[in-house]
Design a protein around this motif. Sequence first.
Motif, PDB file in Angstrom:
ATOM      1  N   THR A  72      15.524  -3.166   9.211  1.00 17.13           N
ATOM      2  CA  THR A  72      16.190  -2.506   8.098  1.00 17.13           C
ATOM      3  C   THR A  72      15.551  -1.142   7.842  1.00 17.13           C
ATOM      4  O   THR A  72      14.415  -0.886   8.266  1.00 17.13           O
ATOM      5  N   PRO A  73      16.252  -0.246   7.142  1.00 20.19           N
ATOM      6  CA  PRO A  73      15.665   1.053   6.802  1.00 20.19           C
ATOM      7  C   PRO A  73      14.349   0.925   6.035  1.00 20.19           C
ATOM      8  O   PRO A  73      13.484   1.807   6.125  1.00 20.19           O
ATOM      9  N   GLY A  74      14.170  -0.152   5.306  1.00 20.67           N
ATOM     10  CA  GLY A  74      12.950  -0.322   4.534  1.00 20.67           C
ATOM     11  C   GLY A  74      11.785  -0.889   5.309  1.00 20.67           C
ATOM     12  O   GLY A  74      10.681  -1.032   4.756  1.00 20.67           O
ATOM     13  N   PHE A  75      11.995  -1.203   6.595  1.00 19.79           N
ATOM     14  CA  PHE A  75      10.916  -1.846   7.357  1.00 19.79           C
ATOM     15  C   PHE A  75       9.854  -0.847   7.801  1.00 19.79           C
ATOM     16  O   PHE A  75       8.651  -1.112   7.673  1.00 19.79           O
ATOM     17  N   ASN A  76      10.282   0.288   8.325  1.00 18.83           N
ATOM     18  CA  ASN A  76       9.320   1.271   8.820  1.00 18.83           C
ATOM     19  C   ASN A  76       8.490   1.837   7.668  1.00 18.83           C
ATOM     20  O   ASN A  76       9.009   2.167   6.609  1.00 18.83           O
ATOM     21  N   ALA A  77       7.220   1.922   7.882  1.00 19.40           N
ATOM     22  CA  ALA A  77       6.279   2.490   6.904  1.00 19.40           C
ATOM     23  C   ALA A  77       6.236   1.695   5.599  1.00 19.40           C
ATOM     24  O   ALA A  77       5.835   2.214   4.567  1.00 19.40           O
ATOM     25  N   HIS A  78       6.648   0.428   5.662  1.00 17.45           N
ATOM     26  CA  HIS A  78       6.591  -0.372   4.434  1.00 17.45           C
ATOM     27  C   HIS A  78       5.158  -0.807   4.149  1.00 17.45           C
ATOM     28  O   HIS A  78       4.329  -0.931   5.047  1.00 17.45           O
ATOM     29  N   GLU A  79       4.894  -1.024   2.905  1.00 17.23           N
ATOM     30  CA  GLU A  79       3.629  -1.611   2.473  1.00 17.23           C
ATOM     31  C   GLU A  79       3.955  -2.858   1.669  1.00 17.23           C
ATOM     32  O   GLU A  79       4.911  -2.882   0.911  1.00 17.23           O
ATOM     33  N   GLY A  80       3.158  -3.887   1.827  1.00 16.39           N
ATOM     34  CA  GLY A  80       3.427  -5.119   1.111  1.00 16.39           C
ATOM     35  C   GLY A  80       4.149  -6.136   1.975  1.00 16.39           C
ATOM     36  O   GLY A  80       4.183  -6.031   3.210  1.00 16.39           O
ATOM     37  N   PRO A  81       4.769  -7.139   1.343  1.00 17.70           N
ATOM     38  CA  PRO A  81       5.372  -8.243   2.096  1.00 17.70           C
ATOM     39  C   PRO A  81       6.616  -7.837   2.876  1.00 17.70           C
ATOM     40  O   PRO A  81       7.286  -6.856   2.546  1.00 17.70           O
ATOM     41  N   SER A  82       6.913  -8.608   3.912  1.00 15.07           N
ATOM     42  CA  SER A  82       8.097  -8.373   4.738  1.00 15.07           C
ATOM     43  C   SER A  82       8.627  -9.716   5.240  1.00 15.07           C
ATOM     44  O   SER A  82       7.965 -10.751   5.117  1.00 15.07           O
ATOM     45  N   LEU A  83       9.828  -9.667   5.836  1.00 19.99           N
ATOM     46  CA  LEU A  83      10.448 -10.858   6.406  1.00 19.99           C
ATOM     47  C   LEU A  83      10.591 -10.706   7.915  1.00 19.99           C
ATOM     48  O   LEU A  83      11.022  -9.652   8.401  1.00 19.99           O
ATOM     49  N   GLU A  84      10.221 -11.761   8.642  1.00 15.15           N
ATOM     50  CA  GLU A  84      10.449 -11.828  10.079  1.00 15.15           C
ATOM     51  C   GLU A  84      11.504 -12.891  10.332  1.00 15.15           C
ATOM     52  O   GLU A  84      11.358 -14.041   9.917  1.00 15.15           O
TER      53      GLU A  84
END
Length: 301
Positions: A274-286
Motif C-alpha cells: 500500500t502507499p502507506g507501507f514505504n517509510a512507515h514507522e510503527g505496526p504493519s500487516l503482512e
Amino acid sequence: MSAPIAFGGGFAGWSEYLAMKGSLLSCVACIALVALLSGTVACAGNIEPQTVPISVPYPVGYAHANVTLEFGAANVNADATGTTLIEGDITYNTEGRHPTIVVDADTVDIVQGGPSGIITGGNVNNWVLHFGGEMPFNMTINAGAYSGEWELGGLPLTALSINEGAADSVFSFSAPNPEAMETLEINTGAGSMALVDVVNANFERLVFNGGAGSLSADLGGELIRSGMVDINAGAASVILLMPEQTPVRVRVGGGLHDVDADAAFERLEGAYVTPGFNAHEGPSLEVEVTLIAGSVRLELE
C-alpha cells in the motif's frame, strides 16, 4: 466435558478435496449436497415455535471466560450490547432442536442438535445473541450451513475460532478490541464470508482456511500492533480492501489465480504494498494469500 462437535466439518472436507479437482466440479458437487441437505430439513417434523431464553452471567471468581456455540442450520444475529456474558433467545420449530446450555465454572457451552442442511420455507431456527464486554473471553463457533450477522466490535476477545460449513456470514468489528487477540482462526466450506474492519479485532495472527467459496476481507480499523494474515483456499474468490495509509504488504502464491490490484499499489520484491507501507514507522500487516485456483482482488479505500 466432551470435546466439541464441529457441525459442517464434512462440507469443509469435501470442498477442500473438490477444489483440488477444479472449480467447476466443486460448484456442481456443492449444489448437489445443498439440495440433498435441504431435503433432509424439509422432511423434519415441524412443531409449534419454541423460544428458549438465554441468560448467562459473568462467572464469579474468574477473570476470563470460555464460550462455545454449536449449531447446524440457523439464522444468527449477534451483537455486543449485552449486560451479562451472553443473553438473548433461540426460537425454533423443528423437532430435536432444543438447545442445551451448560455452564461449568468459567466455561459456557450452548449446543443445538437437530437436522442438518439449510433453513427452508416453514422452518424456523433463529438465534439472537447479545455478548457483554465486562470480562475477557475466548469464543469458538462450530456451525453448519447457516446465515449469520455478527457485530463483535469492542468485545474483549482473547481468541476467536470460527468453523462453518456452506455458510453465508458477516463478521463486523466496528470498534477496537480492548484485549490482545492471539489468533483469529477461520475454517469454512463452500460458503461466503465477509470480514468488516477486521483489524479492530486486534489479532496477532488471522488464519483463513477455505474450500470453494468467497472471502471479502476489509482490513480497516485501528492497527494497534503488527499482525499476520494467512489466507489459504481452493477454488475461491478473494477480495482484500485496505486503507491507503495502513502499512500492508500482500504476497500471492499457489496454483492458478488472477491478481487484480488497484493502480496505487506498488510492486516491491514480488509483493503488493500500500502507499502507506514505504517509510512507515510503527505496526504493519503482512498478508499471505495461497490459492489452488481462483482470483484475488486488491482494493484501496
